[in-house]
Structure formats: C-alpha cells, structure tokens
Design a protein around this motif. Structure first.
Motif, short mmCIF file in Angstrom:
data_model
loop_
_atom_site.label_atom_id
_atom_site.label_comp_id
_atom_site.label_asym_id
_atom_site.label_seq_id
_atom_site.Cartn_x
_atom_site.Cartn_y
_atom_site.Cartn_z
N ASN A 148 31.63 46.73 43.14
CA ASN A 148 30.73 45.81 42.81
C ASN A 148 30.72 45.65 41.40
N ILE A 149 30.30 44.39 40.85
CA ILE A 149 30.14 44.07 39.61
C ILE A 149 28.86 43.69 38.81
N GLU A 150 28.36 44.12 37.86
CA GLU A 150 27.14 43.70 37.14
C GLU A 150 27.42 43.01 35.80
N VAL A 151 27.05 41.87 35.95
CA VAL A 151 27.55 41.13 34.79
C VAL A 151 26.40 41.23 33.77
N SER A 155 22.93 38.75 34.87
CA SER A 155 22.41 39.71 35.87
C SER A 155 21.00 39.87 35.89
N SER A 169 30.19 41.99 44.84
CA SER A 169 31.67 42.44 44.89
C SER A 169 32.43 41.45 43.96
N ALA A 170 33.47 42.11 43.41
CA ALA A 170 34.42 41.37 42.55
C ALA A 170 34.97 39.92 43.10
N LEU A 173 32.60 37.24 42.33
CA LEU A 173 32.57 36.64 41.07
C LEU A 173 33.79 36.09 41.06
#
Length: 332
Positions: A148-151, A155, A169-170, A173
């Motif tokens: 998972n990605i936190e922008v 965010s 999830s990547a 994005l």
C-alpha cells in the motif's frame, strides 16, 4: 480558459453538486461513509483500468469485446506465476505481460487479418474461460501482498485523501495516473490527435501520412497492459486467490462505463466510481439488514443501474465513427 469553462459548464456544475453531496454524506454519516467510499473505489479500480482499454481501442477504431478475457487470463497468469515462483513482482509482470499478449492477439486478428472485431473478442473470451478452467489448480497461495502507498499531503485531504491516497494499493494509484495520462495523451498530444483521426476518419489519416494499421496494432496491444493490471488487481490485491470466472462480467461493465463516459477517460473514471458506490450501497444493505431482500438481488444493483443509465444515455452519446470497421487501403 473562459471558452473551456463555457463548453463544460454543465459538467462542472454536476461535478460540483456531486462533490458537495459526497462531503455532506461524509460528515453526516461519518460512521459508515468512509468505509463505503473506500469500498466504492476498491470496486471501481479494475473498472477504470478496463474502461481505459476500451477507450484506447475504440478511439483507434477497434472495438474490444475481449476485455473480459484479457483480464481473466492476466488474473490467472499473475496469481499462479507469483505462487509458483514465490515472487509477487514476477506475478505482476506475468499478469501485465499476459494482458499485452492477449491485446496483441486481438490487434493482429482484427487489424492485420481483418477478422470481425466482435467475433475476435468473443473468441478471446472463450479461450480465456477454457484455459483458466482447464489448468486451474487449487491450494496455491500468494507469497505476499502488493504494498500500500501513502501519498504525502494528498492523503491528508478529508474524504479524497481517505478514499484515494491513504493506505491504498499501488495499483490504485496507477489507475488514477493512467486515467490522467490517457486523457492528456488523447486530447493534448500528437499521438492523441493521430489516434482520434484513425478512429474517426482513417482514410483521411492515411492520406495525411499516418500508418493506420501500425497505430491500431500498437494502441490495442499496449492497452492490453492495463487489462493485465486489472486482472492482477482482482486475483492478487482485491483477493488472494484465483477462482473460475472471477472477473464476473467486469469487462462488459467496463464497456458500458466507457460508453456512458462518452469515450473520455476522466468521465469513465466518474462513471466507474458511480457504479462502485452503487455496489457499496448494495453491500451496506446486506450488512445492516432491515430489508428482507436476498443478497443475490442486491448484488445485481450495479448491473441494473448500468441498464438504466445506458437507457438514459441512448442517443445522447456518439462513439468514434470508424470503430468496428477494418481499414483497407484503396490500392490493396
């Protein structure tokens, strides 16, 4: 800028109303709204990627009925490659590569061999269903999860950040980035101008020096990578197993979304979110109870909504003029 606003005034007004309504619901029902929005986007991710496949294909003049098969093959190849090698990266690459191969098959049969595009797509779907059912092996498990990605910054935005950019999830994005890139590419680049020309008036594009066959081959093949990514998401992210027919008609739903989005990528994203929210509402009704309705019936809500919206949109949108028509040079 003023001209663009005038042309898109209705769209902007609708978007503003929907956004305000979304925020009102978000704060009024803060106990269930975040999870519903998250579920809606989770359901919409493969639809966005699949709808982009359809947009690129039809803007190039090729109707892609085989998106369902492309997704299914990619989901199968990605899952079992990851399980067999113990590498999630290998599984993701296998899924994307399978989508490319399936896209190449569709492109070659429809563009070079000039097979009927609907029949070619149906053949692809049948092959995908048969292969994935015949070679299915149970008991396999994935070696890990897609990260998972936190922008940063994005965010932190209420509602938007929670839904799209926080702990996602990547692949989620990538879906957003792909939609923006395809939109900009189609309407603000030379590639987009050429693609739209071969989808609208291929003979004129040929006269202008554009290789119609080559552009269609490349576009439909490369679009297969997005279908592959959608399949990877279904088998390796949204779930951790592969099941027969797990695409469950999403490829065809994506085509409906493409039509209702008027063959425009960002509008297709909006329509995918709409159907994702309808699905989230159906799930919420099943969980909270209070309605003596079988879950099978509530599960049909997204498809019923598709029929209703398609009926309302009938005659109001027009697809690329040359979509579905093989191009033959006059000297051939």
């Amino acid at each position: 800028m003023g001209t663009w606003v005038a042309k898109n005034r209705t769209t902007l007004v609708v978007a503003a109303v929907v956004l305000v309504a979304a925020y009102v619901f978000y704060y009024a029902k803060n106990d269930i709204a975040p999870s519903m929005y998250g579920a809606a986007w989770g359901y919409a991710i493969p639809l966005v990627l699949a709808a982009l496949v359809g947009v690129i294909g039809e803007r190039s003049g090729v109707v892609n009925i085989g998106i369902e098969g492309q997704m299914l093959l990619a989901a199968f190849a990605g899952f079992f490659s990851a399980a067999a090698t113990g590498s999630m990266a290998v599984g993701i690459l296998a899924g994307i590569g399978t989508g490319l191969l399936a896209g190449g098959f569709l492109a070659w049969t429809t563009v070079r061999w000039r097979m009927d595009q609907i029949i070619a797509g149906v053949v692809l779907n049948i092959i995908a269903t048969g292969l994935t059912s015949f070679y299915l092996v149970s008991g396999k498990t994935l070696p890990g999860v897609i990260p998972n990605i936190e922008v940063p910054l994005l965010s932190q935005i209420p509602l938007i950040g929670d839904t799209f950019f926080s702990g996602r999830s990547a692949i989620a994005l990538v879906a957003i980035i792909a939609a923006v890139v395809v939109h900009v590419g189609l309407f603000h680049t030379r590639w987009g101008l050429r693609t739209r020309s071969v989808g609208e008036y291929p003979s004129a594009a040929d006269t202008a020096g554009i290789n119609v066959e080559r552009l269609r081959l490349v576009n439909v093949t490369l679009a297969g990578s997005l279908a592959g990514l959608a399949g990877v998401y279904l088998s390796m992210d949204a779930s951790s197993s592969f099941e027969r027919g797990m695409t469950a008609g999403r490829g065809f739903l994506a085509l409906a979304i493409m039509i209702m989005g008027a063959w425009r990528p960002l509008r297709a994203v909006a329509m995918a979110l709409f159907f994702g929210f309808v699905n989230a509402v159906a799930s919420q009704l099943q969980q909270t109870g209070g309605f003596d309705v079988p879950p099978q019936l509530t599960g049909t809500l997204p498809y019923v909504a598709t029929l209703v919206v398609l009926a309302l949109a009938a005659g109001r949108v027009r697809g690329p003029a040359a979509a579905g028509q093989p191009y033959v040079k006059k000297d051939q």
